[in-house]
Each structure stands twice: as structure tokens, then as C-alpha cells.
Motif scaffolding. Structure first.
Motif, PDB file in Angstrom:
ATOM      1  N   LEU A  96       7.357   3.848  -9.095  1.00 50.51           N
ATOM      2  CA  LEU A  96       7.487   2.473  -9.559  1.00 50.51           C
ATOM      3  C   LEU A  96       7.176   1.556  -8.377  1.00 50.51           C
ATOM      4  O   LEU A  96       7.897   1.580  -7.366  1.00 50.51           O
ATOM      5  CB  LEU A  96       8.901   2.209 -10.078  1.00 50.51           C
ATOM      6  N   THR A  97       6.094   0.806  -8.494  1.00 49.56           N
ATOM      7  CA  THR A  97       5.670  -0.064  -7.394  1.00 49.56           C
ATOM      8  C   THR A  97       5.341  -1.449  -7.941  1.00 49.56           C
ATOM      9  O   THR A  97       5.030  -1.587  -9.137  1.00 49.56           O
ATOM     10  CB  THR A  97       4.429   0.499  -6.689  1.00 49.56           C
ATOM     11  N   PRO A  98       5.407  -2.463  -7.095  1.00 49.19           N
ATOM     12  CA  PRO A  98       5.022  -3.807  -7.544  1.00 49.19           C
ATOM     13  C   PRO A  98       3.507  -3.946  -7.602  1.00 49.19           C
ATOM     14  O   PRO A  98       2.820  -3.832  -6.589  1.00 49.19           O
ATOM     15  CB  PRO A  98       5.633  -4.716  -6.479  1.00 49.19           C
ATOM     16  N   VAL A  99       2.990  -4.178  -8.798  1.00 44.83           N
ATOM     17  CA  VAL A  99       1.558  -4.397  -8.982  1.00 44.83           C
ATOM     18  C   VAL A  99       1.389  -5.834  -9.468  1.00 44.83           C
ATOM     19  O   VAL A  99       1.847  -6.175 -10.559  1.00 44.83           O
ATOM     20  CB  VAL A  99       0.970  -3.405  -9.999  1.00 44.83           C
ATOM     21  N   GLN A 100       0.787  -6.653  -8.626  1.00 42.30           N
ATOM     22  CA  GLN A 100       0.645  -8.088  -8.916  1.00 42.30           C
ATOM     23  C   GLN A 100       1.994  -8.690  -9.276  1.00 42.30           C
ATOM     24  O   GLN A 100       2.097  -9.504 -10.207  1.00 42.30           O
ATOM     25  CB  GLN A 100      -0.386  -8.308 -10.023  1.00 42.30           C
TER      26      GLN A 100
ATOM     27  N   GLY B  95       3.159   4.398 -11.947  1.00 39.12           N
ATOM     28  CA  GLY B  95       1.829   4.971 -11.790  1.00 39.12           C
ATOM     29  C   GLY B  95       1.902   6.288 -11.045  1.00 39.12           C
ATOM     30  O   GLY B  95       2.892   6.582 -10.372  1.00 39.12           O
ATOM     31  N   ASP B  96       0.855   7.085 -11.174  1.00 40.04           N
ATOM     32  CA  ASP B  96       0.757   8.369 -10.481  1.00 40.04           C
ATOM     33  C   ASP B  96      -0.065   8.210  -9.204  1.00 40.04           C
ATOM     34  O   ASP B  96      -1.150   7.621  -9.227  1.00 40.04           O
ATOM     35  CB  ASP B  96       0.097   9.418 -11.381  1.00 40.04           C
TER      36      ASP B  96
ATOM     37  N   GLN C 268       0.850  -1.184   0.000  1.00 37.76           N
ATOM     38  CA  GLN C 268       0.000   0.000   0.000  1.00 37.76           C
ATOM     39  C   GLN C 268       0.889   1.239   0.000  1.00 37.76           C
ATOM     40  O   GLN C 268       1.701   1.424   0.897  1.00 37.76           O
ATOM     41  CB  GLN C 268      -0.885   0.000   1.263  1.00 37.76           C
ATOM     42  N   VAL C 269       0.724   2.069  -1.006  1.00 35.85           N
ATOM     43  CA  VAL C 269       1.519   3.281  -1.123  1.00 35.85           C
ATOM     44  C   VAL C 269       0.697   4.463  -0.611  1.00 35.85           C
ATOM     45  O   VAL C 269      -0.490   4.581  -0.905  1.00 35.85           O
ATOM     46  CB  VAL C 269       1.923   3.520  -2.587  1.00 35.85           C
TER      47      VAL C 269
END
Length: 123
Positions: free
Chosen positions: A100-104, A110-111, A1-2
Motif C-alpha cells: 500500500l503506497t501513496p500514488v498521487q 500494487g505489486d 519511490q519504492v
């Protein structure tokens, strides 16, 4: 969770100063640009200032020479120093970061937006 959490808003007299902060936390792999936007009542949200990962900055014309954007990459934090404030600067200020985040499981750009902080400048 960001999360992007802003702080530093408030009420100030014209000519005064405020410093906004926005800290990003969570599963962040990298940060590209970090921005400050504002939205005055009844108006569209506008970009106030931008700083790139390399430290290059851009400003909206009406704040040039009065506002300074900076960032601390070690703390994943962006700042907005606002001097010589005017009543026209009154707005809700939002930070935005391209992360830059881990998505699945996959690194994905993403913004992300903060919740906003109110800045009110009295005349």
C-alpha cells in the motif's frame, strides 16, 4: 519511490543451503502478501512460496519441507531459507510484495518486484 532489494543468492553444491533476503523501502503504508518466485532458463516464472501479513505460508510442492519463508514486519523484509538444495532449484529468484503506497496522494495497493538474484546449485 519504492524499492525491493534482494540479496543472498550464489553458487552452492547440491545438498547445501542458502538464505535469501528481500527488503522493501520507500513510502510504504502497509504490506499484504510477500512472495518468492523463481524463473529457470527457458521456463516460466513460478511462485515458490508466499507469506501473508498474518504469517500464513504456502509452498510450491517441490520445495515443501526444504524451503521456509518468513518475514520481519518491523524491517519490511522477507526471507527464504533454502535447505537440501537440488540442481533443479537453479534459477533467478525474485521477491514480490503487495504494498500500500501513496500514488498521487491516494493510498493504492500494487505489486512490486525485486531485481532478482541468481541461485545456482551444482551437482
Amino acid at each position: 519511490q519504492v524499492q525491493l532489494v534482494e540479496s543472498g543468492g550464489g553458487l552452492v553444491q547440491a545438498g547445501g543451503s542458502l538464505r535469501l533476503s528481500c527488503a522493501a523501502s520507500g513510502s510504504i503504508l502497509s504490506i499484504n502478501t510477500m512472495d518468492w518466485y523463481r524463473q529457470a532458463q527457458g521456463k516460466q516464472r513460478e511462485l515458490v512460496a508466499r507469506i501473508t501479513s498474518g504469517g500464513r505460508t504456502n509452498y510450491e510442492n517441490s520445495v515443501k519441507g526444504r524451503f521456509t519463508i518468513s518475514r520481519d514486519n518491523a524491517k519490511n523484509t522477507v526471507y527464504l531459507q533454502m535447505n537440501s538444495l537440488k540442481p533443479d532449484d537453479t534459477a533467478v529468484y525474485y521477491c514480490n510484495a503487495n504494498l500500500l503506497t501513496p500514488v498521487q496522494g491516494f493510498p493504492t495497493w500494487g505489486d512490486y518486484w525485486g531485481q532478482g538474484t541468481q541461485v545456482t546449485v551444482s551437482s
